[in-house]
Design a protein around this motif. Sequence first.
Motif, PDB file in Angstrom:
ATOM      1  N   GLU A 264     -48.413  18.273 -15.729  1.00  0.00           N
ATOM      2  CA  GLU A 264     -49.279  17.241 -16.329  1.00  0.00           C
ATOM      3  C   GLU A 264     -48.710  16.725 -17.647  1.00  0.00           C
ATOM      4  O   GLU A 264     -48.868  15.539 -17.967  1.00  0.00           O
ATOM      5  CB  GLU A 264     -50.684  17.813 -16.561  1.00  0.00           C
ATOM      6  N   GLU A 265     -48.050  17.607 -18.389  1.00  0.00           N
ATOM      7  CA  GLU A 265     -47.572  17.228 -19.730  1.00  0.00           C
ATOM      8  C   GLU A 265     -46.104  16.819 -19.741  1.00  0.00           C
ATOM      9  O   GLU A 265     -45.552  16.526 -20.803  1.00  0.00           O
ATOM     10  CB  GLU A 265     -47.800  18.394 -20.713  1.00  0.00           C
ATOM     11  N   GLY A 266     -45.454  16.809 -18.590  1.00  0.00           N
ATOM     12  CA  GLY A 266     -44.054  16.374 -18.524  1.00  0.00           C
ATOM     13  C   GLY A 266     -43.097  17.310 -19.224  1.00  0.00           C
ATOM     14  O   GLY A 266     -42.244  16.868 -20.000  1.00  0.00           O
ATOM     15  N   LEU A 267     -43.202  18.607 -18.965  1.00  0.00           N
ATOM     16  CA  LEU A 267     -42.350  19.604 -19.604  1.00  0.00           C
ATOM     17  C   LEU A 267     -41.420  20.258 -18.590  1.00  0.00           C
ATOM     18  O   LEU A 267     -41.838  20.602 -17.473  1.00  0.00           O
ATOM     19  CB  LEU A 267     -43.203  20.690 -20.273  1.00  0.00           C
ATOM     20  N   PHE A 268     -40.177  20.450 -18.968  1.00  0.00           N
ATOM     21  CA  PHE A 268     -39.203  21.193 -18.167  1.00  0.00           C
ATOM     22  C   PHE A 268     -39.519  22.683 -18.341  1.00  0.00           C
ATOM     23  O   PHE A 268     -39.678  23.157 -19.458  1.00  0.00           O
ATOM     24  CB  PHE A 268     -37.790  20.887 -18.674  1.00  0.00           C
ATOM     25  N   LEU A 269     -39.607  23.437 -17.239  1.00  0.00           N
ATOM     26  CA  LEU A 269     -39.944  24.860 -17.307  1.00  0.00           C
ATOM     27  C   LEU A 269     -38.681  25.724 -17.341  1.00  0.00           C
ATOM     28  O   LEU A 269     -37.777  25.558 -16.515  1.00  0.00           O
ATOM     29  CB  LEU A 269     -40.786  25.265 -16.097  1.00  0.00           C
ATOM     30  N   LEU A 270     -38.645  26.648 -18.284  1.00  0.00           N
ATOM     31  CA  LEU A 270     -37.585  27.653 -18.364  1.00  0.00           C
ATOM     32  C   LEU A 270     -38.240  29.008 -18.113  1.00  0.00           C
ATOM     33  O   LEU A 270     -39.048  29.465 -18.927  1.00  0.00           O
ATOM     34  CB  LEU A 270     -36.922  27.642 -19.747  1.00  0.00           C
ATOM     35  N   ALA A 271     -37.905  29.657 -16.998  1.00  0.00           N
ATOM     36  CA  ALA A 271     -38.511  30.940 -16.635  1.00  0.00           C
ATOM     37  C   ALA A 271     -37.485  32.057 -16.804  1.00  0.00           C
ATOM     38  O   ALA A 271     -36.551  32.183 -16.009  1.00  0.00           O
ATOM     39  CB  ALA A 271     -39.029  30.897 -15.199  1.00  0.00           C
ATOM     40  N   ASP A 272     -37.662  32.834 -17.857  1.00  0.00           N
ATOM     41  CA  ASP A 272     -36.786  33.969 -18.154  1.00  0.00           C
ATOM     42  C   ASP A 272     -37.335  35.169 -17.376  1.00  0.00           C
ATOM     43  O   ASP A 272     -38.329  35.770 -17.766  1.00  0.00           O
ATOM     44  CB  ASP A 272     -36.806  34.215 -19.664  1.00  0.00           C
ATOM     45  N   GLU A 273     -36.663  35.515 -16.263  1.00  0.00           N
ATOM     46  CA  GLU A 273     -37.174  36.536 -15.343  1.00  0.00           C
ATOM     47  C   GLU A 273     -36.214  37.725 -15.232  1.00  0.00           C
ATOM     48  O   GLU A 273     -36.121  38.365 -14.192  1.00  0.00           O
ATOM     49  CB  GLU A 273     -37.427  35.897 -13.972  1.00  0.00           C
ATOM     50  N   VAL A 274     -35.540  38.058 -16.328  1.00  0.00           N
ATOM     51  CA  VAL A 274     -34.509  39.089 -16.259  1.00  0.00           C
ATOM     52  C   VAL A 274     -35.084  40.486 -16.047  1.00  0.00           C
ATOM     53  O   VAL A 274     -34.364  41.403 -15.643  1.00  0.00           O
ATOM     54  CB  VAL A 274     -33.587  39.084 -17.509  1.00  0.00           C
ATOM     55  N   TYR A 275     -36.379  40.666 -16.300  1.00  0.00           N
ATOM     56  CA  TYR A 275     -37.000  41.982 -16.108  1.00  0.00           C
ATOM     57  C   TYR A 275     -37.792  42.056 -14.797  1.00  0.00           C
ATOM     58  O   TYR A 275     -38.696  42.876 -14.656  1.00  0.00           O
ATOM     59  CB  TYR A 275     -37.913  42.311 -17.298  1.00  0.00           C
ATOM     60  N   GLN A 276     -37.441  41.236 -13.826  1.00  0.00           N
ATOM     61  CA  GLN A 276     -38.239  41.154 -12.604  1.00  0.00           C
ATOM     62  C   GLN A 276     -38.273  42.457 -11.819  1.00  0.00           C
ATOM     63  O   GLN A 276     -39.219  42.708 -11.071  1.00  0.00           O
ATOM     64  CB  GLN A 276     -37.766  40.006 -11.714  1.00  0.00           C
ATOM     65  N   ASP A 277     -37.283  43.331 -11.976  1.00  0.00           N
ATOM     66  CA  ASP A 277     -37.313  44.641 -11.315  1.00  0.00           C
ATOM     67  C   ASP A 277     -38.109  45.675 -12.103  1.00  0.00           C
ATOM     68  O   ASP A 277     -38.373  46.767 -11.585  1.00  0.00           O
ATOM     69  CB  ASP A 277     -35.884  45.170 -11.122  1.00  0.00           C
ATOM     70  N   ASN A 278     -38.456  45.349 -13.345  1.00  0.00           N
ATOM     71  CA  ASN A 278     -39.109  46.317 -14.239  1.00  0.00           C
ATOM     72  C   ASN A 278     -40.609  46.056 -14.322  1.00  0.00           C
ATOM     73  O   ASN A 278     -41.104  45.493 -15.307  1.00  0.00           O
ATOM     74  CB  ASN A 278     -38.491  46.254 -15.639  1.00  0.00           C
TER      75      ASN A 278
END
Length: 496
Positions: A264-278
């Motif tokens: 809705e706000e026109g923002l690029f998403l940055l998803a830092d998922e380096v701990y996805q196994d933790n």
Amino acid sequence: MALRTGDHGQAATNGLKEKVLTLDTMNPCVRKVEYAVRGPIVLRALELEQELRQGVKKPFTEVIRANIGDAQAMGQTPITFLRQVLALCVHPDLLNSPDFPDDAKRRAERILQACGGHSLGAYSISSGTQLIREDVARYIERRDGGIPADPNNIFLSTGASDAIVTLLKLLVAGEGRTRTGVLIPIPQYPLYSAALAELSAVQVDYYLDEERAWALDVAELRRALLQARDHCRPRALCIINPGNPTGQVQTRECIEAVIRFAFEEGLFLLADEVYQDNVYAEGSQFHSFKKVLTEMGPPYAARQELASFHSVSKGYMGECGFRGGYVELVNMDAAVQQQMQKLRSVRLCPPTPGQVLLDVAVSPPAPSDPSFAQFQAEKRAVLAELAAKAKLTEQVFNETPGIRCNPVQGAMYSFPRVQLPPRAVQRAQELGLAPDMFFCLRLLEETGICVVPGSGFGQREGTYHFRMTILPPMEKLRPLLETLSQFHAKFTREYS
């Protein structure tokens, strides 16, 4: 008196020549960069280690560096299969050795076939070895329940940090009130504030809710965004999930709300998922932004721009020093993606040993492989011990008067809140220190325990925290926690 032209050489000879590069003439953006995880307190810890080696008497026998998520420095054993494949790739003569299992040899031969000259010492293409990017795509597809991933949208990187900085470089533009703003969580991992300072971008803080186990609230995102639009142009929103330093794991409902907000706000998403196994807490589960975005369907799935990051530095792997990671791009403009390819090519290629470890992490031994049982046992052991240490850390801190710790649902850190007496706050101000920095320095000098003050990550005004990794081995972690709790009691008495 002005120097004649011929006198300049004489002045230089006499030692009068000024240096070209000084604090006044250097890039002012670099001067603004701060990185608390390896900041002044860590430099002091290194000095103390040197003093101990020189025989200087201290009230402790070793410095325990609980400041950084460096698993193997804290004693975590490398996963055997990862190291076997890497060893075979680095020194192919070992392929003739009976000491390595057949599946490790097959994996190494497959990777070497994809390398220039069949050697790990050759450059790969700038986006990373094609074979390995294809394996990463298959991993993402398995993780996300069959949602396809395109290897052409995957860039391998020198750890996740390198890819994050690259994306920020692409996003930052404009001047004055049109300068790019990036929304980052507070508390945050200082890579973000450091990179934004270096790029002269605008840091837009949104606060996680400590009273609700560091939950992310879309109303707080909206507040931060509206305030920021008075002085910059917010263009990106960063999410760290699981959280660093706060250890929270986002629910699917929260991720959906964040995606709707960004759209809705026109923002690029940055998803830092380096701990996805933790992920440790009962009832908590990792949901990738890519999966949730795709399953939300139109209009979000086809239009919301997203970059998601992963790394071999964390998880059960803990291979920080080899610097292997990747970014997957979703819905990025094709012409911009070509510009990213250009930017990556300037750096030639990510380290090939890190690429190898990434490949093995995303495509581990199958149940029919000889290394499967050992690999699974080692992986489970690492994650089970981290879960036990997360629980112990929360328990001991919450039994300590003046310290309160939210559940460590995931990642590798606790971020407890500490009460500091007014006299301690006053003394810190007299010394020109943040109050929690004063506390952490005293803790280091008196106990040898090195943690990072919360002020290095950001926190609400009037609150004080520190970040401590849960990585020390259990036999060191329990006494460490007890010593820290006893120090806080002594510190409180001293300044009450």
